[in-house]
Design a protein around this motif. Structure first.
Motif, PDB file in Angstrom:
ATOM      1  N   THR A 190       0.818  -1.200   0.000  1.00 39.14           N
ATOM      2  CA  THR A 190       0.000   0.000   0.000  1.00 39.14           C
ATOM      3  C   THR A 190       0.859   1.260   0.000  1.00 39.14           C
ATOM      4  O   THR A 190       1.965   1.273   0.546  1.00 39.14           O
ATOM      5  N   THR A 191       0.332   2.304  -0.600  1.00 36.12           N
ATOM      6  CA  THR A 191       0.993   3.611  -0.557  1.00 36.12           C
ATOM      7  C   THR A 191       0.422   4.457   0.578  1.00 36.12           C
ATOM      8  O   THR A 191       0.900   5.563   0.822  1.00 36.12           O
ATOM      9  N   TYR A 192      -0.630   3.942   1.230  1.00 35.09           N
ATOM     10  CA  TYR A 192      -1.371   4.668   2.270  1.00 35.09           C
ATOM     11  C   TYR A 192      -2.098   5.885   1.685  1.00 35.09           C
ATOM     12  O   TYR A 192      -2.542   6.753   2.414  1.00 35.09           O
ATOM     13  N   ASP A 193      -2.210   5.911   0.376  1.00 36.16           N
ATOM     14  CA  ASP A 193      -2.987   6.926  -0.324  1.00 36.16           C
ATOM     15  C   ASP A 193      -4.071   6.179  -1.101  1.00 36.16           C
ATOM     16  O   ASP A 193      -3.757   5.491  -2.073  1.00 36.16           O
ATOM     17  N   PRO A 194      -5.346   6.285  -0.689  1.00 35.60           N
ATOM     18  CA  PRO A 194      -6.417   5.501  -1.327  1.00 35.60           C
ATOM     19  C   PRO A 194      -6.486   5.662  -2.843  1.00 35.60           C
ATOM     20  O   PRO A 194      -6.708   4.683  -3.560  1.00 35.60           O
ATOM     21  N   GLN A 195      -6.277   6.876  -3.356  1.00 32.27           N
ATOM     22  CA  GLN A 195      -6.365   7.088  -4.799  1.00 32.27           C
ATOM     23  C   GLN A 195      -5.204   6.415  -5.531  1.00 32.27           C
ATOM     24  O   GLN A 195      -5.387   5.824  -6.601  1.00 32.27           O
ATOM     25  N   LYS A 196      -4.004   6.489  -4.956  1.00 29.31           N
ATOM     26  CA  LYS A 196      -2.850   5.830  -5.581  1.00 29.31           C
ATOM     27  C   LYS A 196      -3.004   4.311  -5.522  1.00 29.31           C
ATOM     28  O   LYS A 196      -2.645   3.600  -6.480  1.00 29.31           O
ATOM     29  N   ASP A 197      -3.528   3.796  -4.407  1.00 35.74           N
ATOM     30  CA  ASP A 197      -3.760   2.354  -4.304  1.00 35.74           C
ATOM     31  C   ASP A 197      -4.789   1.897  -5.337  1.00 35.74           C
ATOM     32  O   ASP A 197      -4.633   0.842  -5.969  1.00 35.74           O
TER      33      ASP A 197
END
Length: 317
Positions: free
Chosen positions: A113-120
Motif C-alpha cells: 500500500t501507498t497509504y494513499d487511497p487514490q494511488k492504491d
C-alpha cells in the motif's frame, strides 16, 4: 432456451411454430436471473457474482438491480465463496462482474500500500488490467478495512478516540486481534510508529472473542472491521484512523475486459452508485438486513429488500 428440429410441409405452419418458440424463449428464466429493462429482448446476458459476507451480498444485489434496469438479463451468483473462489470464477469466465476491494486487490498483486487511497486504486486498476485482463470501475468511499475498536466506556475513561491517542498510551493497554489483523497493526509502524509490540500485551483470538475481552477489561483495544455493524450495536466505538495508517478497502465493480468492451455502457450504469456508498451507509444497510432477518426474512430476501429500497431512495432505481 431449447433447440428444436422441426419439419413441416407448410411454410406458414413453420413460421407460426417459430413465433411460438421465440415467444417461449423470451420468457424463460430462473429464480436467479431476470430482466427488468424495457422491451422483451435484453441488451445482453451477464453473470454477477459476489463474496460470502452481507456487505458483499448487498453490493452484488445492487449491481444486479442496476444492470437489470438498464436492460440486461442478469444471472446472479451471490455468496459464491471467498476472495480466491470468486477471483477464480471471473478468471475462468464463470462470472462477468463482482465487487472487489482495493487493499484485497493489492494483496493479490503483491503490491504494498501507498497509504494513499487514490494511488492504491490506480495501482490495482492498472495491475488487474495488465495481469488479469480485468477492468476496475469507480471505487466507493466506503472503507471496509481494518480498524481499532474499544468500548464506549473505555474510550471515555481513558480519553482515547483516535489511533494517535492509542499510540500515546499503548504501553499501558492490552490488544486483541484476529490472526488476519496482526500484520496490519504492525503496518501502522510507518505512519504512527505503532506495532503489536508497542502494547502491554497482544493476544491473537477469534474475532468475536476480542470484543468479549474488552467488555471484561482483559483487553482495552481490539482489531475490528471498519463496516462491522455490530460494533455500534454492541456499545463499541471505532477509533479514528486520523493519519490513514490502515490501507483503504474501497469496493468497486470488477469487470472482465472482454465484457467491458462488448458492453461499454456498464460503466455508466454502475459508476453512479460509487459516491452513494460510504462507510456509515454500509453499516446502516447491514443493520437493516439484520433487522429484517430478525423479523423472519431469509438473508437473500433481506438483502434484496434493503438493496432495492436504498437504490430507490438514491434515485438510481
Amino acid at each position: 432456451m431449447f433447440l428444436h428440429s422441426l419439419k413441416t410441409k407448410s411454410a406458414g405452419a413453420l413460421i407460426l411454430v417459430l413465433l411460438i418458440l421465440l415467444s417461449a424463449c423470451g420468457t424463460s428464466g430462473n429464480s436467479s436471473s431476470s430482466n427488468t429493462g424495457s422491451g422483451n429482448t435484453p441488451k445482453g446476458n451477464l453473470v454477477v457474482g459476489g463474496k460470502l459476507d452481507v456487505e458483499s451480498q448487498l453490493l452484488t444485489k445492487m449491481y444486479t438491480l442496476l444492470l437489470q434496469k438498464a436492460g440486461y438479463k442478469v444471472t446472479e451468483k451471490p455468496a459464491l465463496g471467498n476472495s480466491n473462489i470468486v477471483f477464480q470464477a471471473i478468471s475462468s469466465g464463470s462470472i462477468d462482474i463482482y465487487p472487489e476491494f482495493t487493499a484485497t486487490g493489492l494483496n493479490k498483486l503483491q503490491v504494498p500500500t501507498t497509504y494513499d487511497p487514490q494511488k492504491d486504486y490506480q495501482a490495482v486498476k492498472d495491475g488487474f488490467n495488465t495481469n488479469y485482463k480485468l477492468t476496475w470501475l469507480d471505487a466507493a468511499p466506503l472503507n471496509d478495512g481494518y480498524a481499532l475498536c474499544t468500548s464506549k466506556e473505555t474510550s471515555q475513561k481513558l480519553g482515547i478516540t483516535s489511533i494517535s491517542d492509542v499510540k500515546a498510551k499503548a504501553s499501558q493497554l492490552a490488544l486483541t486481534s484476529p490472526s488476519d489483523g496482526v500484520s496490519f497493526v504492525d503496518g501502522l509502524q510507518k505512519v504512527y510508529g505503532l506495532t503489536t509490540k508497542s502494547f502491554k500485551s497482544t493476544q491473537t483470538v477469534d474475532y468475536a472473542l476480542g470484543f468479549d475481552a474488552v467488555k471484561s477489561d482483559k483487553a482495552q483495544i481490539t482489531v475490528c472491521y471498519g463496516t462491522d455493524a455490530t460494533v455500534p450495536q454492541g456499545g463499541f466505538v471505532f477509533l479514528k484512523d486520523d493519519k490513514n495508517g490502515f490501507p483503504a478497502f474501497n469496493p468497486a465493480p470488477v469487470v472482465r475486459n472482454d465484457i467491458a468492451q462488448k458492453y461499454p455502457d456498464i460503466a455508466s450504469v454502475l459508476n453512479p452508485l460509487a459516491p452513494k456508498l460510504t462507510t456509515d451507509v454500509s453499516i446502516q444497510l447491514q443493520t437493516q438486513v439484520a433487522q429484517k432477518k430478525s423479523d423472519g426474512a431469509s438473508v437473500s430476501r433481506a438483502v434484496t429488500l434493503v438493496a432495492t429500497d436504498f437504490l430507490k431512495q438514491q434515485g438510481l432505481l
